[in-house]
Design a protein around this motif. Structure first.
Motif, PDB file in Angstrom:
ATOM      1  N   THR A   1       0.814  -1.217   0.000  1.00 29.27           N
ATOM      2  CA  THR A   1       0.000   0.000   0.000  1.00 29.27           C
ATOM      3  C   THR A   1       0.844   1.262   0.000  1.00 29.27           C
ATOM      4  OG1 THR A   1      -1.428  -1.285   1.435  1.00 29.27           O
ATOM      5  CG2 THR A   1      -2.031   1.004   1.052  1.00 29.27           C
TER       6      THR A   1
ATOM      7  N   ASP B   1      -5.717  -2.460  -6.553  1.00 28.43           N
ATOM      8  CA  ASP B   1      -5.216  -3.243  -5.421  1.00 28.43           C
ATOM      9  C   ASP B   1      -5.898  -4.606  -5.402  1.00 28.43           C
ATOM     10  OD1 ASP B   1      -3.838  -3.910  -3.159  1.00 28.43           O
ATOM     11  OD2 ASP B   1      -5.117  -2.780  -1.772  1.00 28.43           O
ATOM     12  N   GLU B   2      -5.174  -5.607  -4.927  1.00 29.17           N
ATOM     13  CA  GLU B   2      -5.720  -6.964  -4.837  1.00 29.17           C
ATOM     14  C   GLU B   2      -6.328  -7.379  -6.169  1.00 29.17           C
ATOM     15  OE1 GLU B   2      -5.030  -8.624  -2.249  1.00 29.17           O
ATOM     16  OE2 GLU B   2      -4.662  -7.123  -0.696  1.00 29.17           O
TER      17      GLU B   2
ATOM     18  N   GLY C   1      -6.796  -7.209   2.292  1.00 30.71           N
ATOM     19  CA  GLY C   1      -6.380  -5.840   2.548  1.00 30.71           C
ATOM     20  C   GLY C   1      -6.507  -5.291   3.954  1.00 30.71           C
TER      21      GLY C   1
HETATM   22 MG    MG Z   1      -2.926  -4.693   0.633  1.00 28.32          MG
END
Ligand code: MG
Ligand code: ADP
Length: 803
Positions: free
Chosen positions: A406, A500-501, A655
């Motif tokens: 992140t 993300d992810e 996350g």
């Molecule tokens: Mg993450």
């Protein structure tokens, strides 16, 4: 040819006196033939002869009977003399240089197909002649060993050849049944063949015609001298063609109702005869000879109707040179597509070259409570190089859960903002979006940047206001779910998109963004549980960076399996951790099919715990069906430490980051897959504290139970996402592994990502080299490959500017 001829010549000299001393002739001939075929382009008749030669010597070294050895050499000489004929090589491929466009020939119009059968074939994924030729057998049966009828023994599978004698059809009207009895005779005896409910076979087995049948011999009423076969495979022999269904290695295909392997065999044989010569080799000649690959025509023929009985195991495993050749082509074309796509992004110009020296980056670094690890610095450097260049970035950052992706993404985002652009961070769940928003808003405000949160939740009014801020450029950073790229969204100046992810999105490609008219830099983050071969296939068009170390001071999470009777001890453990000031997750499985029941289990579980074991502890509940604001409140309370034990469904899988949480209890751990367990466990172990993962397992028995046990054992043994992913793939096999997830893995007809991983690497290397040498694949040697690649993968790839 000389090299081939010499040892055969030698074997035949002096009236075959040297036969006994010739060793390894089989492997020698096989290698020579494959080399020859790989090295050059031959007319089809030569290819056929060369392959026949290889087949003749397939099991030569295992032969003990000198007469048989002698016969093989004689056969070989006949083939060699054909090959040595002055005009054998004349008929070069240019003779049929106008290739039939087999991919354009609907199977319906092939001989003997028609609309009805075409509909059945469509169910098998066969729409064109090319599809049919590539429709590979599921397995092979060796029906090549011919026995005299007199040598049959009950119980053995065998093939015999004889003349039809008596044929008798009897009907049993009461049971609506018919029985056809066919007697087959040769010089050594007679055999009864019995067929049920196939009265039309009476017209196939005509008295005095020669047939071959293959099946299991059974003792008849009078014992083993009275032999019978029930429903044997059969074939009527005529003098013209080699047999198709018996007396050879026979392909068995994946079938569907209404179309049998037998019919497929006949169909495919016909297609091979009619169309094979028009088949073009799409793998460039240089690649083919470097990789020692058979020409496609030879490969197709060998895969469909193999010559060499010695290859049965290899055939069934799909690892013959012919299978290899076809698998390579599939990999090569895909990798060529990915490489071209990668190339085309490199050729795009972008509107802004980002100023990576922006003071915002330094300011953000100073605000962070930690220093970046070396791995993070390296990856950030790679990202900034991309951002500063005049070409768009299209980069994947891989790194195990908890490695700190992140913050790297955040630094990239403020770099974009530093050049007056907007940055978007897109995540798969609302909870994660909210968390990223909460975590980063204050940092970003410290830099004078405005961040907004956009998800599918909230009131329309709020959403509209947020959209407005993004549209006007008032907000520099937008964090959200898919809502970020929905139809009505408009950015003022979008410079960077972080996804993300990524693995949770399935295939979300850059084209989605391009289609909206943006040309942003793209950064994709993913936690590793993805085997290398898969990464090469799914992310083959991205540049890849790896964060291969965890932040310092992390202790490996300790994992243990608890059985039901030990539940109290597990809870006690959680109590102790909470008393020590830490927090815990208790996760319940949630699957769609039993969502209601699962939700109830989690809800009741939370209530029960609060009332009994965790009376003095603050227990919270979180699941996906809660209202957006309730979720937000709960998450915030957990983060602030007001909730000590969070009971939740798998919504926290990706996350979520609360470093003070040190225990995770996973209920019904046996119901989870390895990848998911690893992701869940990654919610703890996010600080220097020792963390624990308690896997609660119901004792299931049988096969399923033992598979579950194996998965849990893997979790206990390893904390490494790569190891776990490979184990997962191994335990489940490729079919299930890929089938049950939206990886966006293309379907292969022959290739297998596990079995052929080495081939995949080679295909990738060859494809990269090919694109590097000829980015547009426009040279004459590459055009066939380019066209085939587009045909084959057109739905999977957007081949940008490659023309
Ligand atoms: Mg993450
Ligand atoms: P992931 O890669 O799984 O997305 P995160 O980015 O959520 O991991 O980071 C995991 C945790 O590690 C966070 O709490 C984050 O603040 C912390 N972290 C990240 N980088 C470092 C670092 N260099 N040193 C110490 N802690 C770090």
């Amino acid at each position: 040819m000389q090299r081939l001829a010499r040892p055969i010549e030698f074997a035949s000299r002096d009236a075959y006196a040297h036969l006994g001393t010739v060793k390894n002739l089989g492997p020698f001939v096989s290698t020579q033939v494959l080399d020859a075929l790989a090295g050059d382009v031959y007319p089809p008749n030569v290819e056929t002869d060369l392959l026949a030669l290889r087949a003749v010597f397939g099991d030569f070294d295992a032969l003990t009977d000198p007469a048989e050895r002698c016969q093989r050499v004689v056969d070989a000489q006949a083939i060699l003399s054909r090959l040595n004929a002055p005009d054998a090589f004349e008929q070069k491929t240019s003779a049929h240089s106008a290739p039939a466009e087999l991919w354009n020939l609907p199977i319906q119009y092939a001989k003997g197909v028609g609309p009805k059968r075409a509909a059945l074939l469509a169910k098998l994924g066969v729409a064109t002649v090319e599809d049919a030729l590539w429709y590979v057998p599921r397995r092979y049966e060796d029906r090549s060993a011919l026995l005299p009828i007199g040598q049959l023994v009950p119980g053995a599978v065998a093939t015999v050849c004889g003349t039809v004698g008596r044929v008798r059809l009897s009907r049993i009207p009461r049971r609506r049944m018919s029985i056809l009895n066919v007697t087959i005779e040769d010089d050594t005896g007679a055999l009864q063949c019995v067929y049920f409910n196939q009265p039309y076979l009476k017209d196939v087995f005509k008295p005095d015609c020669r047939v071959m049948v293959s099946g299991t011999a059974l003792a008849g009423r009078k014992g083993w001298t009275d032999l019978r076969m029930d429903v044997p495979q059969y074939e009527v022999l005529d003098d013209e063609d080699a047999p198709l269904h018996v007396g050879r290695i026979v392909p068995v295909y994946p079938e569907t109702k209404g179309i049998t392997s037998r019919q497929l065999r006949t169909l495919i044989k016909g297609l091979l005869d009619q169309y094979l010569e028009g088949m073009v080799d799409v793998v460039p000649d240089v690649v083919r000879s470097r990789q020692r690959l058979l020409p496609i025509r030879a490969a197709l023929r060998e895969v469909q109707f193999p010559h060499s009985p010695g290859d049965l195991d290899a055939l069934n495993q799909g690892i013959t040179p012919a299978h290899r050749r076809m698998a390579f082509e599939e990999f090569f074309l895909l990798q060529l597509g990915l490489a071209s796509q990668q190339q085309s992004v490199k050729e795009e110009a972008k509107n802004v070259r980002f100023d990576t020296a922006t003071p915002l980056v330094g300011t953000l670094r100073a605000l962070l409570p930690f220093r970046l690890t070396q791995a993070q610095e390296r990856v950030l450097g790679e990202i900034q190089r991309d951002m500063a260049s005049s070409r768009p970035m299209n980069r994947l950052v891989q790194g195990d859960v908890g490695c700190g992706k992140t913050v790297v993404a955040l630094l990239a985002m403020v770099t974009a903002c530093g050049s007056g652009c907007q940055a978007a961070l897109m995540v798969p769940t609302e909870i994660l979006a909210e968390q990223h928003f909460l975590n980063t808003r204050r940092l970003l405000e410290g830099l004078g940047l405005k961040a907004v949160l956009l998800t599918g939740g909230g009131t329309p009014k709020v959403r509209a206001a947020v959209r407005k801020q993004i549209e006007t450029g008032e907000a520099q950073v937008a964090i959200g779910t898919h809502a970020l790229i929905q139809r009505h969204m408009q950015f003022s100046k979008l410079g960077l998109v972080v996804i993300d992810e990524q693995h949770k999105f399935g295939v979300l490609q850059r084209k989605t963004l391009l289609a909206k008219g943006y040309r942003p830099d793209v950064l994709v983050l993913t936690a590793t549980p993805i085997p290398r071969t898969l990464a090469m296939t799914v992310y083959g068009d991205l540049d890849v960076s790896v964060i291969d170390a965890l932040p310092p001071g992390r202790k490996p999470i300790r994992t243990r399996v608890f059985d039901e009777p030990e539940r109290r001890r597990a809870y006690q453990f959680v109590q102790d951790e909470v008393r020590a000031g830490h927090q815990a997750y208790i996760v319940y499985p949630l699957v769609e099919e039993s969502e209601k029941v699962d939700l109830r289990a989690a809800t009741e579980g939370a209530a029960r715990m609060q009332e009994s074991i965790f009376k003095s502890v603050r227990v919270g509940l979180l699941h996906g069906r809660m209202k957006g604001e309730d979720k937000e409140r709960t998450m915030a309370a957990f983060k602030a430490g007001e909730i000590q034990v969070l009971v939740s469904t798998t919504v926290i899988e990706v996350g979520v980051d609360v470093p003070n949480a040190t225990v995770m209890v996973i209920e019904h751990a046996e119901r989870f897959g390895l990848a998911q367990l690893h992701q869940l466990r990654g919610r703890v172990g996010r600080s220097a504290q020792q963390s624990y993962c308690l896997l609660m397992a119901s004792t299931a028995t049988g096969e399923e139970g033992s598979a579950a046990r194996q998965r849990l054992d893997v979790m206990v043994r390893s904390n490494d996402g790569f190891v776990i992913a490979e184990e997962d793939l191994r335990l489940r096999g490729p079919g299930e592994f890929f089938g049950s997830r939206q990886w966006g893995v293309p379907e292969f007809r022959v290739a297998n990502l596990i079995r052929d991983h080495a081939l995949l690497e080679q295909a990738r290397r060859e494809a990269l080299a090919t694109v590097q040498a000829d980015p547009r694949l426009s040279s004459s040697g590459h055009q066939a490959a380019r066209d085939a690649m587009r045909r084959r993968w057109k739905t999977k790839l957007v081949l940008g500017t490659v023309s």
